[in-house]
Design a protein around this motif. Structure first.
Motif, PDB file in Angstrom:
ATOM      1  N   ASP A  15       0.797  -1.366  -0.026  1.00  0.00           N
ATOM      2  CA  ASP A  15      -0.035   0.001   0.084  1.00  0.00           C
ATOM      3  C   ASP A  15       0.813   1.398   0.171  1.00  0.00           C
ATOM      4  O   ASP A  15       0.490   2.281  -0.603  1.00  0.00           O
ATOM      5  N   GLY A  16       2.049   1.273   0.775  1.00  0.00           N
ATOM      6  CA  GLY A  16       2.716   2.404   0.629  1.00  0.00           C
ATOM      7  C   GLY A  16       2.423   3.519   1.681  1.00  0.00           C
ATOM      8  O   GLY A  16       2.339   4.685   1.579  1.00  0.00           O
ATOM      9  N   ILE A  17       1.827   2.855   2.584  1.00  0.00           N
ATOM     10  CA  ILE A  17       1.405   3.577   3.799  1.00  0.00           C
ATOM     11  C   ILE A  17       2.309   3.460   5.129  1.00  0.00           C
ATOM     12  O   ILE A  17       2.443   2.690   5.534  1.00  0.00           O
ATOM     13  N   TRP A  18       2.658   4.689   5.568  1.00  0.00           N
ATOM     14  CA  TRP A  18       3.589   4.781   6.866  1.00  0.00           C
ATOM     15  C   TRP A  18       2.886   5.352   7.943  1.00  0.00           C
ATOM     16  O   TRP A  18       2.292   6.492   7.501  1.00  0.00           O
TER      17      TRP A  18
ATOM     18  N   ARG B 264       3.036   7.854  -3.805  1.00  0.00           N
ATOM     19  CA  ARG B 264       2.123   8.305  -4.862  1.00  0.00           C
ATOM     20  C   ARG B 264       2.870   7.942  -6.394  1.00  0.00           C
ATOM     21  O   ARG B 264       3.074   8.848  -7.126  1.00  0.00           O
ATOM     22  N   GLY B 265       3.306   6.919  -6.356  1.00  0.00           N
ATOM     23  CA  GLY B 265       3.836   6.419  -7.688  1.00  0.00           C
ATOM     24  C   GLY B 265       5.380   6.894  -8.041  1.00  0.00           C
ATOM     25  O   GLY B 265       6.058   6.126  -8.670  1.00  0.00           O
ATOM     26  N   ASP B 266       5.869   8.154  -7.750  1.00  0.00           N
ATOM     27  CA  ASP B 266       6.948   8.238  -7.880  1.00  0.00           C
ATOM     28  C   ASP B 266       7.876   8.863  -6.503  1.00  0.00           C
ATOM     29  O   ASP B 266       8.962   9.525  -6.796  1.00  0.00           O
TER      30      ASP B 266
END
Ligand code: FES
Length: 118
Positions: free
Chosen positions: A68-71, A102-104
């Protein structure tokens, strides 16, 4: 030792057990999140791993959700229900998110310390 079948895993939660996080209740956070996963019978979909320092000690206790890329920052044991409960519903506990992928790159919550350049 265990070798888990990850074929149904949707989320991997990294539970920071580095020194700074442990000083701020990292063990209790780890236990609370794992208990909440068990209570919600979400073990198949959520895998957890204790980690060493994740490099954001000022945000301790740090919890990270991939892919997910959530910290999350400043996680307390009482946040386990919101973090895990929302994740099971495909949502995130907004109150303690420090960064989102967010992708980048990661977008930082403006209230969170920028940190030093790598
Ligand atoms: S000890 Fe957890 S981010 Fe450094």
């Amino acid at each position: 030792m265990a070798t888990w079948d990850l074929s149904k895993t949707k989320h991997h939660i990294l539970l920071c057990n580095g020194g700074s996080c442990m000083q701020k209740g990292g063990e209790e956070v780890t236990v609370a999140i794992r208990q909440e996963i068990a209570r919600l019978q979400a073990d198949e979909q959520i895998h957890t791993t204790r980690t060493k320092c994740n490099g954001r000690c000022e945000d301790a206790c740090v919890v990270v959700v991939y892919p997910d890329g959530i910290w999350y920052q400043n996680v307390q044991p009482e946040d386990a229900g919101e973090i895990v409960g929302k994740l099971v519903q495909g949502q995130y506990y907004q109150d303690k998110i420090s960064h989102r992928y967010r992708g980048d790159g990661f977008v930082r919550n403006e209230k969170v310390a920028l940190g030093v350049k790598k």
